[in-house]
Scaffold this active site. Sequence first.
Site, PDB file in Angstrom:
ATOM      1  N   HIS A  71      -0.444   5.102  -5.652  1.00 36.97           N
ATOM      2  CA  HIS A  71       0.403   3.723  -5.955  1.00 36.97           C
ATOM      3  C   HIS A  71      -0.717   2.891  -6.658  1.00 36.97           C
ATOM      4  CE1 HIS A  71      -1.893   3.523  -2.145  1.00 36.97           C
ATOM      5  NE2 HIS A  71      -1.724   2.052  -2.032  1.00 36.97           N
TER       6      HIS A  71
ATOM      7  N   HIS B 135      -2.416   0.029  -5.871  1.00 37.17           N
ATOM      8  CA  HIS B 135      -3.322  -1.042  -5.323  1.00 37.17           C
ATOM      9  C   HIS B 135      -4.723  -0.675  -5.801  1.00 37.17           C
ATOM     10  CE1 HIS B 135      -0.788  -1.806  -1.561  1.00 37.17           C
ATOM     11  NE2 HIS B 135      -0.481  -2.744  -2.716  1.00 37.17           N
TER      12      HIS B 135
ATOM     13  N   ASP C 254      -7.476  -0.464  -4.699  1.00 33.72           N
ATOM     14  CA  ASP C 254      -8.402   0.806  -3.997  1.00 33.72           C
ATOM     15  C   ASP C 254      -8.021   2.077  -4.240  1.00 33.72           C
ATOM     16  OD1 ASP C 254      -6.380  -0.148  -2.110  1.00 33.72           O
ATOM     17  OD2 ASP C 254      -7.506   0.608  -0.533  1.00 33.72           O
ATOM     18  N   HIS C 255      -7.123   2.350  -5.059  1.00 32.51           N
ATOM     19  CA  HIS C 255      -6.676   3.598  -5.336  1.00 32.51           C
ATOM     20  C   HIS C 255      -6.666   3.870  -6.926  1.00 32.51           C
ATOM     21  CE1 HIS C 255      -5.048   4.328  -1.510  1.00 32.51           C
ATOM     22  NE2 HIS C 255      -5.252   3.087  -1.362  1.00 32.51           N
TER      23      HIS C 255
ATOM     24  N   HIS D   7       5.106   1.374   1.651  1.00 30.63           N
ATOM     25  CA  HIS D   7       3.884   0.616   1.411  1.00 30.63           C
ATOM     26  C   HIS D   7       3.876  -0.292   0.189  1.00 30.63           C
ATOM     27  CE1 HIS D   7      -0.442  -0.023   1.794  1.00 30.63           C
ATOM     28  NE2 HIS D   7      -0.606   0.516   0.761  1.00 30.63           N
TER      29      HIS D   7
ATOM     30  N   ASP E 170      -1.528   5.951   1.041  1.00 31.33           N
ATOM     31  CA  ASP E 170      -1.354   4.887   2.123  1.00 31.33           C
ATOM     32  C   ASP E 170      -0.095   5.060   2.631  1.00 31.33           C
ATOM     33  OD1 ASP E 170      -4.037   4.053   1.477  1.00 31.33           O
ATOM     34  OD2 ASP E 170      -3.454   2.150   0.805  1.00 31.33           O
TER      35      ASP E 170
ATOM     36  N   HIS F 298      -7.488   6.622   3.770  1.00 32.82           N
ATOM     37  CA  HIS F 298      -8.334   5.788   4.627  1.00 32.82           C
ATOM     38  C   HIS F 298      -8.885   6.343   5.916  1.00 32.82           C
ATOM     39  CE1 HIS F 298      -8.214   1.956   2.103  1.00 32.82           C
ATOM     40  NE2 HIS F 298      -6.850   2.473   1.861  1.00 32.82           N
TER      41      HIS F 298
HETATM   42 FE    FE Z   1      -5.418   1.571   0.253  1.00 34.02          FE
HETATM   43 ZN    ZN Z   2      -2.564   0.694  -0.568  1.00 34.99          ZN
END
Ligand code: FE
Ligand code: ZN
Length: 253
Positions: A54, A56, A58-59, A112, A131, A169
């Site tokens: 996805h 985001h 942090d990905h 999400h 996530d 995570h």
């Molecule tokens: Fe994340």
């Molecule tokens: Zn995420």
Amino acid sequence: LEIVQIPVLQDNYVYLLRDPGTGSVAVVDPAVADAVEAELDRRQWRLTHVLNTHHHGDHVGGNLRLKQRYGATIVGPRADKARIPGIDVEVGEGEDYAFGQETARVFDVPGHTRGHIAYWFKASRALFCGDTIFSLGCGRMFEGTPPQMWASLAKLRDLPAETRVYCAHEYTESNARFAITVDPGNKALGDRVAEVKRLRAAGQPTVPSLMGVERLANPFLRADDPGLAAAVGKPANDPAAVFGEVRRRKDTF
Ligand code: FE
Ligand code: ZN
């Protein structure tokens, strides 16, 4: 597949996958580039693919630098192609993506984010779900509704029990603290919580977890359990409402 787990940032896991037959190497959700490059250098592996779940930061944070350095092919959700930096190949529900001598089955798992996907490597019994599912938890519903997110979780829950759940995570300890408040009598949950305490005390990751354990222990995968429905005061015949209530409680826990 050879699978290498790289902890980065506060609590993210980035994964390297190597197909020994062809030498192809993929990274799943590179939050950052530097730690990935260091691990590739150390192993003398050459990156060929980036697999994103996805959009985001942090990905996908390492996408463009890894593409620039290695010329890696970036694979991501068709439903969110505009938000995946450098995307080359778009994939979606039910498609098989060939990686080396293995195949990843793609699932659309919105909730999400609108365009979230998961990659299931059946031969390696490995699920990369970003996530969507966390051990004893699930992602927050930033862009979806309870019926959508519940349908996504229920789809993944049906994968074989021996499937290892490689989520993005290390949230398991705090998820466990919440889970026992809504499902205190659950033996499978109690067993998993004890295991998680032992792993964390030894400085070990709790990820990957097993789908067979998650579907018994994770309250977000048990929204169609009559006992859980009763515990949160929602009708047993409306699992999306039960899920929504459990998610709501977690958001304010
Ligand atoms: Fe994340
Ligand atoms: Zn995420």
